[in-house]
Design an enzyme around this catalytic site. Structure first.
Site, PDB file in Angstrom:
ATOM      1  CE  LYS A   1      -4.257   0.153   2.331  1.00 22.44           C
ATOM      2  NZ  LYS A   1      -4.974   0.064   3.626  1.00 22.44           N
TER       3      LYS A   1
HETATM    4  C1  E4P Z   1      -8.365   0.362   4.001  1.00 25.56           C
HETATM    5  O1  E4P Z   1      -7.612   0.004   3.111  1.00 25.56           O
HETATM    6  C2  E4P Z   1      -8.199   1.637   4.711  1.00 25.56           C
HETATM    7  O2  E4P Z   1      -6.906   1.759   5.205  1.00 25.56           O
HETATM    8  C3  E4P Z   1      -9.208   1.801   5.805  1.00 25.56           C
HETATM    9  O3  E4P Z   1     -10.448   1.296   5.383  1.00 25.56           O
HETATM   10  C4  E4P Z   1      -9.297   3.239   6.266  1.00 25.56           C
HETATM   11  O4  E4P Z   1     -10.367   3.372   7.135  1.00 25.56           O
HETATM   12  P1  E4P Z   1     -10.567   4.677   8.062  1.00 25.56           P
HETATM   13  O5  E4P Z   1     -10.958   5.824   7.198  1.00 25.56           O
HETATM   14  O6  E4P Z   1     -11.678   4.259   8.991  1.00 25.56           O
HETATM   15  O7  E4P Z   1      -9.271   4.890   8.768  1.00 25.56           O
END
Ligand code: E4P
Length: 229
Positions: A85
């Protein structure tokens, strides 16, 4: 449409894998911290093994782009199902598309993350990301309509036959899941706490109760009929 679990909790992953609905897992440094995973390599090893060939996204932990490339290359060596990521930009708003492009060119699968707009998504897809992660909850926090952004990105990807797939994350309610699915998400990454809510319905419970009650009545009636013969 695929479902990923947005968690580092291996118990939850094992439980929902067994129910046949999990196609992959996403994590981020906040999720790992919440689960008490301090060493990403250690946490990842367990999840990677559990998932077999299903993808698991692990996020880089640096704001420095050279370090992102270094970490990304290193994560990718941990297991064949690792997806790296990379944020769309740094804390200062500088483009991380070069990082996405370099890793993708080296054969590393990249999930370009923290995407909040159509323009960010199409650039990430152009740079070679396998996945573009649209953050539904955070788009809505800013007054945007996640359904519209998801639908527009999907339309653009299909129009230009881009191989990139949309992961919708930042799920805050069961309704967000329904909206993302109908707007054209290829994948939704769901915190496991929402899955029991998606399964359960008070009238389904009542329906099952009614059928079980009637089945018991039928069994009792058959037993009575046999005893009377
Ligand atoms: C997934 O890949 C994301 O990192 C995650 O869903 C982010 O969620 P948040 O906005 O609740 O931190």
């Amino acid at each position: 449409m695929q479902i990923f679990l947005d968690t580092a909790d291996s118990k939850e992953v094992r439980q929902w894998l067994g129910q046949g609905i999990v196609d992959g897992v996403t994590t981020n440094p906040s999720i790992l911290h919440k689960e008490g995973v301090h060493d990403p390599a250690e946490g990842a090893a367990q999840l990677c093994a559990l998932l077999g060939d299903k993808p698991i996204s692990l996020e880089v932990t640096s704001n420095d782009r050279e370090e992102m490339v270094r970490q990304g290359r290193s994560y990718a060596r941990w297991a064949a199902n690792v997806v790296v990521k990379i944020p769309i930009c740094t804390e200062e708003g500088e483009s991380c598309l070069g990082v996405v492009h370099e890793l993708a060119g080296a054969g590393v699968k990249v999930n370009c993350t923290a995407i909040l707009s159509f323009n960010q998504a199409i650039l990430a897809a152009k740079a070679g990301a396998t996945y573009v992660s649209l953050f539904a909850g955070r788009i809505a926090d800013e007054g945007g309509d996640p359904g519209i952004v998801i639908a527009n990105v999907r339309r653009w990807l299909d129009l230009w036959r881009s191989p990139a797939q949309i992961i919708v994350g930042s799920i805050r309610s069961v309704m967000d899941i329904q909206q993302a699915a109908l707007a054209g998400a290829h994948i939704i990454t769901i915190p496991p706490s929402f899955l029991p809510k998606m399964v359960d319905h008070k009238y389904s419970r009542e329906t099952v109760r009614q059928f079980n009650r009637d089945a018991q009545k039928a069994v009792a009636q058959m037993a009575r009929a046999r005893a009377a013969q």
